[in-house]
Write a protein that holds these residues in place. Sequence first.
Motif, mmCIF file in Angstrom:
data_model
loop_
_atom_site.group_PDB
_atom_site.id
_atom_site.type_symbol
_atom_site.label_atom_id
_atom_site.label_comp_id
_atom_site.label_asym_id
_atom_site.label_seq_id
_atom_site.Cartn_x
_atom_site.Cartn_y
_atom_site.Cartn_z
ATOM 1 N N CYS A 218 -35.545 -55.406 5.970
ATOM 2 C CA CYS A 218 -34.887 -55.499 4.661
ATOM 3 C C CYS A 218 -34.513 -54.095 4.216
ATOM 4 O O CYS A 218 -35.260 -53.133 4.447
ATOM 5 N N CYS A 219 -33.356 -53.970 3.577
ATOM 6 C CA CYS A 219 -32.910 -52.679 3.055
ATOM 7 C C CYS A 219 -32.759 -52.751 1.544
ATOM 8 O O CYS A 219 -32.527 -53.824 0.972
ATOM 9 N N LEU A 220 -32.869 -51.607 0.930
ATOM 10 C CA LEU A 220 -32.740 -51.490 -0.520
ATOM 11 C C LEU A 220 -31.629 -50.496 -0.825
ATOM 12 O O LEU A 220 -31.578 -49.403 -0.255
ATOM 13 N N LEU A 221 -30.732 -50.903 -1.732
ATOM 14 C CA LEU A 221 -29.555 -50.100 -2.050
ATOM 15 C C LEU A 221 -29.501 -49.852 -3.550
ATOM 16 O O LEU A 221 -29.621 -50.788 -4.344
ATOM 17 N N LEU A 222 -29.344 -48.587 -3.933
ATOM 18 C CA LEU A 222 -29.110 -48.215 -5.330
ATOM 19 C C LEU A 222 -27.723 -47.606 -5.444
ATOM 20 O O LEU A 222 -27.338 -46.753 -4.621
ATOM 21 N N LEU A 223 -26.985 -48.030 -6.466
ATOM 22 C CA LEU A 223 -25.626 -47.542 -6.692
ATOM 23 C C LEU A 223 -25.510 -47.018 -8.109
ATOM 24 O O LEU A 223 -26.010 -47.640 -9.054
ATOM 25 N N ASP A 224 -24.827 -45.884 -8.260
ATOM 26 C CA ASP A 224 -24.609 -45.296 -9.578
ATOM 27 C C ASP A 224 -23.129 -44.923 -9.703
ATOM 28 O O ASP A 224 -22.574 -44.237 -8.833
ATOM 29 N N LEU A 225 -22.490 -45.407 -10.767
ATOM 30 C CA LEU A 225 -21.067 -45.124 -10.957
ATOM 31 C C LEU A 225 -20.862 -43.648 -11.272
ATOM 32 O O LEU A 225 -21.549 -43.077 -12.140
ATOM 33 N N ASP A 226 -19.915 -43.031 -10.590
ATOM 34 C CA ASP A 226 -19.669 -41.597 -10.747
ATOM 35 C C ASP A 226 -18.851 -41.324 -12.010
ATOM 36 O O ASP A 226 -17.847 -41.992 -12.280
ATOM 37 N N THR A 306 -15.697 -44.344 -8.796
ATOM 38 C CA THR A 306 -16.334 -44.482 -7.489
ATOM 39 C C THR A 306 -17.840 -44.580 -7.709
ATOM 40 O O THR A 306 -18.320 -44.573 -8.847
ATOM 41 N N ALA A 307 -18.610 -44.652 -6.620
ATOM 42 C CA ALA A 307 -20.055 -44.818 -6.753
ATOM 43 C C ALA A 307 -20.776 -43.968 -5.718
ATOM 44 O O ALA A 307 -20.280 -43.736 -4.615
ATOM 45 N N ASP A 341 -19.705 -40.120 -4.501
ATOM 46 C CA ASP A 341 -18.829 -40.959 -3.686
ATOM 47 C C ASP A 341 -19.235 -40.923 -2.213
ATOM 48 O O ASP A 341 -18.401 -40.778 -1.314
ATOM 49 N N CYS A 342 -20.555 -41.039 -1.967
ATOM 50 C CA CYS A 342 -21.054 -41.073 -0.599
ATOM 51 C C CYS A 342 -22.390 -41.801 -0.605
ATOM 52 O O CYS A 342 -22.930 -42.128 -1.665
ATOM 53 N N VAL A 343 -22.925 -42.052 0.577
ATOM 54 C CA VAL A 343 -24.220 -42.712 0.706
ATOM 55 C C VAL A 343 -25.159 -41.779 1.457
ATOM 56 O O VAL A 343 -24.775 -41.136 2.437
ATOM 57 N N VAL A 344 -26.380 -41.681 0.959
ATOM 58 C CA VAL A 344 -27.456 -40.957 1.647
ATOM 59 C C VAL A 344 -28.551 -41.969 1.916
ATOM 60 O O VAL A 344 -28.914 -42.763 1.040
ATOM 61 N N MET A 345 -29.087 -41.924 3.139
ATOM 62 C CA MET A 345 -30.122 -42.907 3.469
ATOM 63 C C MET A 345 -31.343 -42.215 4.024
ATOM 64 O O MET A 345 -31.284 -41.082 4.503
ATOM 65 N N GLY A 357 -18.503 -38.495 6.810
ATOM 66 C CA GLY A 357 -17.553 -38.837 5.771
ATOM 67 C C GLY A 357 -17.013 -40.240 5.915
ATOM 68 O O GLY A 357 -17.246 -40.933 6.902
ATOM 69 N N ALA A 358 -16.196 -40.596 4.964
ATOM 70 C CA ALA A 358 -15.745 -41.982 4.867
ATOM 71 C C ALA A 358 -14.874 -42.383 6.048
ATOM 72 O O ALA A 358 -14.999 -43.477 6.588
ATOM 73 N N GLN A 359 -13.957 -41.476 6.508
ATOM 74 C CA GLN A 359 -13.031 -41.866 7.557
ATOM 75 C C GLN A 359 -13.763 -42.118 8.870
ATOM 76 O O GLN A 359 -13.508 -43.105 9.561
ATOM 77 N N GLU A 360 -14.715 -41.222 9.201
ATOM 78 C CA GLU A 360 -15.463 -41.410 10.440
ATOM 79 C C GLU A 360 -16.322 -42.654 10.360
ATOM 80 O O GLU A 360 -16.404 -43.427 11.317
ATOM 81 N N SER A 361 -16.952 -42.872 9.206
ATOM 82 C CA SER A 361 -17.786 -44.063 9.053
ATOM 83 C C SER A 361 -16.949 -45.318 9.129
ATOM 84 O O SER A 361 -17.356 -46.334 9.685
#
Length: 371
Positions: A218-226, A306-307, A341-345, A357-361
């Motif tokens: 199971c994964c947990l995701l937190l998002l915050d609007l920029d 963005t988030a 505007d990115c994700v860190v895990m 970055g977004a394009q490679e991902s």
Amino acid sequence: MSTNRYAGKGKRFAGRIYRLRVIGLGIGFFCVASVFYLLHASPWLWALLVFHGFVWPHLAYRAALAWQVPYQGERCNLMVDSMFGGLWVVAMRFNLLPCVLILAMLSMDNIAAGGMRLFLRGLVAHLAGFAIGAATLGVTFEMQSQMPTLIACMPFLVLYPLALGWATYRMSQKLALHARESERLSRTDGLTGLWNRRHWEDLLAVEFERCRTDGAPCCLLLLDLDHFKRVNDTEGHAAGDAALRSFAHFLQMTLRPGDIVGRYGGEEFAVILPGLKLVDAHPMVELLLLDLRMRTGNPDRALRCTASAGLTCYRPDMTDFTAWMMETDRCLYAAKAKGRDCVVMAGERGTFMSKPGAQESMARADSRLSL
């Protein structure tokens, strides 16, 4: 009590009592009439009985609605019914069966409408009716009930309790429906319709225990609007509320049906991703952020921000779900510190890793999906 505050309250209550009063007094008329017939009652008693049985229910309903607070007006009407009941007891010369039936049914109405307090007030009204009857008719005892009276009382004995039971059942169904709706509202966020923080954390605690017991991923995701504050400051809180609702809808439409989405507070949202490992969840989050980024480029859309995202997976060494939340929160703030505007895990051993970055991902995600 301020009457202005409660103005108009009790119209439905008055309607329920009106229907019961029409049935109860209509059937009760024949109980009293059977005794009056045997006693050769005077015409004015017959006229009063007809008025109470067939005219008073409609007058009482209109009188209750004329009150500023119909609920209070209907309680006064119940006291009038109780006073009439005391009067009929004296007029029937304490004929046992109809007297007991009438007083019992009137007392049931008072208890159902106002509990013990209204029941005691009803007893006082009964005594007032006794006093009026004794002063005008005198007191005579003929307690034995004859066969015509027994037959006339049967419909009252059977039909009125059924009507009262049906009304009580319908009321209990409505109360149950309101209780379920209140429970639902207590668990959801009023603005976005998502789970609120308290209930979402309860669901996270359940999911944490399931992972610990079954070993399920199971994964947990937190998002915050920029830069969400900028929307409120420049476009107003109405635009900010619209942006929050739109983002909540975006999450519901973008994520899987089984994912558990909640508004964690302010412009922060939280998602439980059952059954996903980190390697599967990360490209899905990258796609979500890219989709959001493309939508926010259109000024006509309600999505204005963005988030930033923090993503972690369950690990057996986590002490409880709050430790899981804290680790995910640290990932979220690391994403904001990297420029938003990115994700860190967090990796398998709890070390923070920032993905490309977004394009490679996006390219990696497309290749994964094509497989």
